[in-house]
Design an enzyme around this catalytic site. Structure first.
Site, short mmCIF file in Angstrom:
data_model
loop_
_atom_site.label_atom_id
_atom_site.label_comp_id
_atom_site.label_asym_id
_atom_site.label_seq_id
_atom_site.Cartn_x
_atom_site.Cartn_y
_atom_site.Cartn_z
N GLN A 28 5.58 -1.03 6.55
CA GLN A 28 4.38 -0.57 5.84
C GLN A 28 4.75 0.13 4.54
O GLN A 28 4.09 -0.05 3.52
CB GLN A 28 3.58 0.39 6.72
CG GLN A 28 2.85 -0.29 7.87
CD GLN A 28 1.70 -1.17 7.41
OE1 GLN A 28 0.91 -0.80 6.57
NE2 GLN A 28 1.63 -2.37 7.96
N HIS A 108 -1.58 4.87 11.35
CA HIS A 108 -1.83 4.69 12.78
C HIS A 108 -2.14 6.08 13.33
O HIS A 108 -1.51 7.06 12.91
CB HIS A 108 -0.60 4.07 13.43
CG HIS A 108 -0.68 3.89 14.92
ND1 HIS A 108 -1.83 3.46 15.56
CD2 HIS A 108 0.24 4.08 15.90
CE1 HIS A 108 -1.59 3.40 16.87
NE2 HIS A 108 -0.34 3.77 17.09
N GLU A 227 6.78 -26.63 23.65
CA GLU A 227 5.46 -26.57 24.25
C GLU A 227 4.90 -25.15 24.34
O GLU A 227 3.75 -24.91 23.99
CB GLU A 227 5.53 -27.20 25.66
CG GLU A 227 4.19 -27.43 26.30
CD GLU A 227 3.27 -28.31 25.45
OE1 GLU A 227 3.74 -29.33 24.94
OE2 GLU A 227 2.09 -27.95 25.31
P1 NDP Z 1 9.41 1.20 9.98
O1 NDP Z 1 10.12 1.25 11.26
O2 NDP Z 1 9.45 -0.07 9.22
O3 NDP Z 1 9.92 2.41 9.05
C1 NDP Z 1 11.22 2.45 8.65
C2 NDP Z 1 11.33 3.39 7.46
O4 NDP Z 1 11.27 4.75 7.92
C3 NDP Z 1 12.64 3.19 6.76
O5 NDP Z 1 12.46 3.31 5.37
C4 NDP Z 1 13.46 4.34 7.30
O6 NDP Z 1 14.43 4.75 6.39
C5 NDP Z 1 12.41 5.41 7.42
N1 NDP Z 1 12.81 6.46 8.34
C6 NDP Z 1 13.11 6.34 9.66
N2 NDP Z 1 13.45 7.51 10.19
C7 NDP Z 1 13.38 8.41 9.17
C8 NDP Z 1 13.63 9.81 9.07
N3 NDP Z 1 14.02 10.53 10.11
N4 NDP Z 1 13.48 10.40 7.86
C9 NDP Z 1 13.06 9.68 6.80
N5 NDP Z 1 12.81 8.37 6.83
C10 NDP Z 1 12.97 7.75 8.00
O7 NDP Z 1 7.92 1.72 10.20
P2 NDP Z 1 6.57 0.85 10.14
O8 NDP Z 1 6.30 0.53 8.71
O9 NDP Z 1 6.62 -0.21 11.17
O10 NDP Z 1 5.53 1.94 10.65
C11 NDP Z 1 5.10 3.02 9.84
C12 NDP Z 1 3.72 3.44 10.29
O11 NDP Z 1 2.79 2.39 10.05
C13 NDP Z 1 3.62 3.76 11.79
O12 NDP Z 1 2.70 4.80 11.93
C14 NDP Z 1 3.06 2.47 12.38
O13 NDP Z 1 2.36 2.66 13.59
C15 NDP Z 1 2.10 2.07 11.26
N6 NDP Z 1 1.76 0.65 11.22
C16 NDP Z 1 2.75 -0.29 11.16
C17 NDP Z 1 2.44 -1.62 11.03
C18 NDP Z 1 3.50 -2.61 10.77
O14 NDP Z 1 3.19 -3.66 10.24
N7 NDP Z 1 4.77 -2.36 11.06
C19 NDP Z 1 1.04 -2.09 11.06
C20 NDP Z 1 0.07 -1.01 11.00
C21 NDP Z 1 0.45 0.31 11.12
P3 NDP Z 1 16.00 4.47 6.62
O15 NDP Z 1 16.33 3.32 5.73
O16 NDP Z 1 16.62 5.74 6.18
O17 NDP Z 1 16.22 4.18 8.08
MG MG Z 2 0.59 -0.44 16.68
#
Ligand code: NDP
Ligand code: MG
Ligand code: MG
Length: 340
Positions: A28, A108, A227
């Site tokens: 996201q 979310h 399938e």
């Molecule tokens: P991701 O797992 O893709 O997020 C990863 C990102 O978070 C990376 O940039 C990572 O950086 C960073 N990160 C992880 N841990 C930390 C930390 N401790 N400090 C700082 N940065 C950190 O997340 P999503 O995009 O899947 O989800 C984000 C939100 O969006 C959630 O609330 C989810 O429920 C919501 N959402 C997600 C959807 C989706 O399509 N995935 C759909 C709709 C909502 P690094 O490179 O440093 O690891």
């Molecule tokens: Mg979800």
């Protein structure tokens, strides 16, 4: 029909006049940051020290800083790190640096719905939840389209929290497709239910059980894969474009009669009763505490289940077959499709 919002309903100035920090640059995060940037919103990405995402963000023309600095600079903070990571990050880096009068935003409702993040009453708490994976949010925006979003307000300190959420939805392209009011509770509970029962949990088990049944009966695994998994895409495209009736119309009469008579034997009263139990666990908070405890314990059960899922026969067969279909690899960049 419920109230829907489109481009004409949003006031873009409510977002272009703000400074938005996007925390996280994953599925996201990258889509929000780039869409906001292209919509003329001042945006900065907040990442941890040595983050693997930082170079990608900079290469796309975004300013990147530490989470604390991005939060201090911003007056709207969108938290786009994994839901299980967010409470600690909130406590240590976000809350202490939040400027007075700021808004915090979520994609979310999980952490607000289950009380794992409790913002100060002086800040607006809003949600803009795109109903699709991040890479599609970006791609459809670039193509001139959008992904629908749900918006909600958990705390309206400024008196314009709702319109701010709507303006944010405009900036990521969602008002091109349609934006719907919801609550943090409704979004969280329906999202968890959907991914557990239908989209991810139910679907993966249906596919695996169908595949296993054919293979155990002596059919070729390759044939079972085509399938039960590969062809699903064609069916889902029909559902997406024309609904269930469109799918029934398009398949053969044999498939239609067989599906209408046999389908209810697969998803039967017992399955529906279990769906209600899964929903109860979501609403009571039992699922949320189970997840929080599992992560705190270092994911022992989670990792075992992941391993088992990756090593299943359908995955081995699928890897080989997909390797012969190079045109599939380019359709979706998988490093930007995590989460759901
Ligand atoms: P991701 O797992 O893709 O997020 C990863 C990102 O978070 C990376 O940039 C990572 O950086 C960073 N990160 C992880 N841990 C930390 C930390 N401790 N400090 C700082 N940065 C950190 O997340 P999503 O995009 O899947 O989800 C984000 C939100 O969006 C959630 O609330 C989810 O429920 C919501 N959402 C997600 C959807 C989706 O399509 N995935 C759909 C709709 C909502 P690094 O490179 O440093 O690891
Ligand atoms: Mg979800
Ligand atoms: Mg979802």
């Amino acid at each position: 029909m419920a109230q829907m919002y489109y481009d004409k309903d949003a006031n873009p100035a409510l977002i272009t006049d703000r400074r938005v920090a996007i925390i996280g640059y994953g599925s996201q995060g990258h889509a929000h940051a780039l869409n906001l940037l292209d919509s003329g919103v001042p945006v900065r990405v907040g990442l941890r020290e040595g983050s693997a995402s930082a170079d990608k963000a900079r290469a796309s023309g975004l300013e990147v800083s530490s989470v604390a600095d991005a939060v201090r600079w911003a007056d709207l903070v969108m938290l786009l790190v994994p839901d299980t990571t967010a409470p600690t990050l909130w406590r240590e880096q976000v809350a202490p640096n939040l400027q007075p009068g700021s808004a915090v935003a979520f994609a979310h409702g999980f952490n607000i719905r289950f009380g794992l993040i409790e913002p100060d009453p002086s800040v607006d708490v809003i949600m803009i939840a795109p109903k699709g994976p991040g890479h599609l949010l970006r791609r459809t925006y670039e193509e001139g389209g959008g992904i629908p979003s749900l918006i909600a307000v958990a705390n309206d300190a400024s008196g314009r929290a709702h319109d701010t959420a709507l303006a944010y939805a405009w900036a990521i392209g969602s008002t091109r497709a349609g934006v719907l009011d919801t609550t943090f509770a409704e979004e969280t509970e329906t999202d968890l239910f959907g991914e557990q029962v239908v989209l991810c949990g139910g679907l993966s088990q249906l596919v695996r059980a169908g595949f296993d049944t054919l293979v155990e009966a002596g059919y070729q695994p390759e044939s079972a894969y085509f399938e039960c998994l590969h062809e699903l895409k064609l069916i889902v495209d029909l559902l997406y474009e024309h609904g269930l009736s469109g799918m029934w119309f398009s398949v053969s009469e044999t498939a239609e009669y067989g599906g209408l008579t046999r389908g209810p034997r697969i998803v039967n009263d017992e399955t529906r009763a279990e769906m209600r139990r899964v929903l109860d666990e979501i609403r009571s908070g039992a699922f949320a505490s189970e997840l929080v405890d599992e992560i705190a314990a270092g994911r022992p059960r989670f990792e075992a289940l992941r391993r088992e899922a990756r090593e299943a026969q359908i995955e081995q067969v699928g890897r080989d077959l997909r390797a012969m279909m190079p045109f599939l690899a380019s359709a979706t960049k998988l490093d930007q499709v995590s989460g759901g």
